[in-house]
Design an enzyme around this catalytic site. Structure first.
Site, PDB file in Angstrom:
ATOM      1  N   LYS A  90       3.952   1.724  -0.167  1.00 41.22           N
ATOM      2  CA  LYS A  90       3.806   0.634  -1.151  1.00 41.22           C
ATOM      3  C   LYS A  90       5.133   0.473  -1.888  1.00 41.22           C
ATOM      4  O   LYS A  90       5.688   1.443  -2.426  1.00 41.22           O
ATOM      5  CB  LYS A  90       2.694   1.004  -2.126  1.00 41.22           C
ATOM      6  CG  LYS A  90       1.922  -0.163  -2.675  1.00 41.22           C
ATOM      7  CD  LYS A  90       0.846   0.375  -3.608  1.00 41.22           C
ATOM      8  CE  LYS A  90      -0.222  -0.627  -3.883  1.00 41.22           C
ATOM      9  NZ  LYS A  90      -1.117  -0.139  -4.963  1.00 41.22           N
TER      10      LYS A  90
HETATM   11  O1  G3P Z   1      -4.211  -2.151  -6.831  1.00 42.02           O
HETATM   12  C1  G3P Z   1      -3.703  -2.596  -8.053  1.00 42.02           C
HETATM   13  C2  G3P Z   1      -4.554  -2.174  -9.171  1.00 42.02           C
HETATM   14  O2  G3P Z   1      -4.630  -0.776  -9.248  1.00 42.02           O
HETATM   15  C3  G3P Z   1      -4.182  -2.754 -10.482  1.00 42.02           C
HETATM   16  O3  G3P Z   1      -5.364  -2.901 -11.166  1.00 42.02           O
HETATM   17  O4  G3P Z   1      -6.819  -3.187 -13.070  1.00 42.02           O
HETATM   18  O5  G3P Z   1      -4.612  -2.012 -13.343  1.00 42.02           O
HETATM   19  O6  G3P Z   1      -4.691  -4.456 -12.983  1.00 42.02           O
HETATM   20  P1  G3P Z   1      -5.372  -3.146 -12.712  1.00 42.02           P
END
Ligand code: G3P
Length: 221
Positions: A90
Site C-alpha cells: 500500500k
Molecule cells: O481503508 C481506509 C480506512 O481504514 C480509513 O477509514 O474510517 O479512518 O476514514 P477511516
C-alpha cells in the site's frame, strides 16, 4: 464485488474468513497502532508476523509503507512483497508514491494506492500501474463532499478506458455504502469489523427464524 476487511486484528480476519466470503484485508499504520503495535522498524517483525498470519487466511493483504520518499518506499515495497505472494504493497497517493507504484509495476509487485480523494489522483495511480486504488469515501463525506459521487465518477472514467486497476471503496461507514458501491460497479469494498458483522443481520430474518422454530416445535410436540 470483492469484500475486504479493514483491520490489523488477525482474530477478526479469522472470524470473517470463516464465513467463506472474505476476499482480502486492508491494514494501515493507524489500524496497526490501534492493535498496540506500530509500523516503525523496531516492531517490523511484529507487523510482518501479523501480515503473514493474514496471508494464510485470505489471498490479498495490503501492507502500507511508512516511508515518504521514493528510495525508502521502494525498499519497503521490495521487503514487504518478499514476505508472501498475497501481500499487496500500500502506497500513498503522492508524487513519490506514483514513482514507487511505477517501480513496483515494473517488478511485478502488486500495489494499492491509498489516500485517493479525487478522480485525477485515481487516473494518475492507474496510469502508474496500481493494482488497486483506494478512494476514502467516508472522509470525503466528513469533509462535506460526496464520497460515493467520487466512486461513480471514477467508474465512469474506467468505463471509457482499459485500466486493469481495481477500484476499492475505502473508509466505509455504514451498510448503504456497500450497497451503493455495488450499484456503481466498484470492484472491492473494504469494511471495518464493526460494520462487517452488521451485514448478515436483519430484524425480519430473526423474527422469521423464530417463527419457523416455534412452528416446528409445535409439529414435533
Ligand atoms: O481503508 C481506509 C480506512 O481504514 C480509513 O477509514 O474510517 O479512518 O476514514 P477511516
Amino acid at each position: 464485488m470483492k469484500l475486504f476487511l479493514d483491520t490489523a486484528n488477525v482474530d477478526q480476519v479469522a472470524e470473517i474468513a470463516s464465513w467463506g466470503i472474505l476476499d482480502g484485508v486492508t491494514t494501515n499504520p493507524s489500524l496497526v497502532a490501534k492493535e498496540g503495535k506500530d509500523s516503525s522498524s523496531n516492531s517490523l517483525q511484529a507487523f510482518k508476523e501479523t501480515v503473514l498470519k493474514m496471508c494464510e487466511l485470505v489471498p490479498c493483504v495490503s501492507a502500507q509503507v511508512t516511508e515518504t520518499e521514493f528510495e525508502g518506499m521502494k525498499k519497503q515495497a521490495d521487503e514487504y512483497s518478499s514476505w508472501h505472494k498475497h501481500v499487496v504493497v500500500k502506497v500513498p497517493m503522492t508524487v513519490e508514491g506514483l514513482k514507487t507504484i511505477s517501480y513496483c509495476k515494473g517488478k511485478g509487485i502488486k500495489t494499492n494506492c491509498t489516500l485517493v480523494f479525487s478522480a485525477n489522483q485515481a487516473l494518475l495511480a492507474a496510469k502508474a500501474g496500481a493494482t488497486i486504488i483506494s478512494p476514502f469515501i467516508g472522509r470525503l463525506d466528513d469533509a462535506g463532499q460526496d464520497g460515493m459521487g467520487l466512486i461513480a465518477e471514477i467508474m465512469t472514467i474506467w468505463d471509457n478506458y482499459d485500466f486493469d486497476t481495481e477500484v476499492l471503496v475505502a473508509s466505509t461507514r455504514n451498510p448503504r455504502h456497500i450497497v451503493e458501491a455495488g450499484e456503481v460497479g466498484a470492484h472491492i469494498c473494504t469494511i471495518p469489523y464493526g460494520l462487517f458483522i452488521k451485514l448478515p443481520k436483519h430484524q425480519l430474518t430473526d423474527i422469521g427464524l423464530k417463527k419457523f422454530q416455534d412452528d416446528w416445535n409445535k409439529v414435533k410436540s
